[in-house]
Design an enzyme around this catalytic site. Structure first.
Site, PDB file in Angstrom:
ATOM      1  N   TYR A 179       0.846  -1.202   0.000  1.00  0.00           N
ATOM      2  CA  TYR A 179       0.000   0.000   0.000  1.00  0.00           C
ATOM      3  C   TYR A 179       0.880   1.251   0.000  1.00  0.00           C
ATOM      4  CZ  TYR A 179      -3.217   3.595   1.756  1.00  0.00           C
ATOM      5  OH  TYR A 179      -3.947   4.751   1.931  1.00  0.00           O
ATOM      6  N   LYS A 183       1.195   4.240  -3.017  1.00  0.00           N
ATOM      7  CA  LYS A 183       0.930   5.663  -2.835  1.00  0.00           C
ATOM      8  C   LYS A 183       2.135   6.506  -3.244  1.00  0.00           C
ATOM      9  CE  LYS A 183      -3.319   5.422  -1.449  1.00  0.00           C
ATOM     10  NZ  LYS A 183      -4.417   5.972  -2.267  1.00  0.00           N
TER      11      LYS A 183
END
Length: 275
Positions: A179, A183
């Site tokens: 994750y 990003k």
């Protein structure tokens, strides 16, 4: 003398930023609930026609309540489309239909995202692919679909990626390496697209929130007991954010008030990354 007064008045008017989104059309991914829906609601208050794309088959009750509020009290309007942003052909067709309604599309808020809490040593290649497909590839393809229509209809506007401070730091207490990497990739994508699409009058920026109380984050708290207390102590304000605290930045980034900003990343994290 009258001419000078008129000129001064005209110059004085230009000082004030224009936060209005009246008569503009936007796409919001991940707009079915949570942060995406909160931003979509604020956009309708600012006057926009907002089309929320989400993988939920039917709109969440939260969406229906917001849609009803927008139709009753706001200048703009809110629409729902069941779209999985990994289905590129259907995504492009949907965005083309949205743009075709008024022969314009003014921008995008790409807020769709998924997360998986798991030690790096236990990740499978499929786990990583799933996260990147939504958080990075899906955002890329959505921005492409929107920019394609903006260029076709010669509409200048703004694309906003909802990134995260997780793209800049390793979050203490949150074991989610894929994750975080997705990003970081999104922030860099924003810079690269800003460079390419600037000549078309399309601005591209990222918004990187700190820890917010959303359905995804509440699931994290269920999986990791005590995580909420850790996160509250990790920023300078000693609390978690509410989704509404990011809407002002989103309206700023979409509107003419940020007309010279592109290729940037705004961090709003309660001071988490500023220690």
């Amino acid at each position: 003398m009258a001419n000078n007064t008129s000129n001064n008045h005209h110059q004085h008017q230009k000082v004030y930023p224009n936060f209005s989104l009246r008569h503009r059309v936007y796409v919001v991914t991940g707009g079915g609930r949570g942060l995406g829906l909160c931003m979509a609601e604020a956009m309708t208050e600012a006057g926009a026609e907002v089309h929320c794309l989400d993988r939920l088959q039917d709109p969440d009750p939260e969406f229906l309540a917001t849609q009803e509020l927008a139709s009753r009290s706001h200048v703009g309007s809110l629409y729902y489309h069941h779209v999985d942003i990994r289905d590129t052909e259907f995504l492009n067709n949907t965005v083309a239909k949205i743009a075709g309604r008024h022969r314009r599309l003014d921008g995008l808020v790409a807020a769709a995202g998924i997360q998986q809490i798991q030690p790096a040593i236990d990740y499978s290649a499929d786990d990583i692919t799933k996260i990147m497909d939504v958080n990075y590839t899906g955002a890329f393809m959505t921005a492409q679909a929107v920019a394609r229509q903006m260029i076709a209809h010669k509409t200048h506007g703004s694309i906003v990626f909802i990134a995260s401070m997780s793209g800049l730091i390793a979050n203490r207490g949150l074991i989610s390496p894929a994750y975080n990497a997705s990003k970081a990739a999104l922030i860099q994508l924003g810079r690269s697209l800003a460079m390419e699409w600037g000549p078309h009058g399309i601005r591209v920026n990222s918004l990187s929130p700190g820890h917010i109380v959303t359905p995804m984050v509440e699931k994290n708290f269920e999986e990791v007991p005590g995580l909420d207390k850790i996160w509250e102590s990790e920023n300078m304000l000693g609390r978690l954010a509410r989704p509404e605290e990011f809407t002002g930045a989103a309206i700023f980034m979409l509107s003419d008030s940020s007309s010279f900003m592109t290729g940037s990343n705004i961090v709003i994290d309660g001071g988490h990354t500023a220690w």
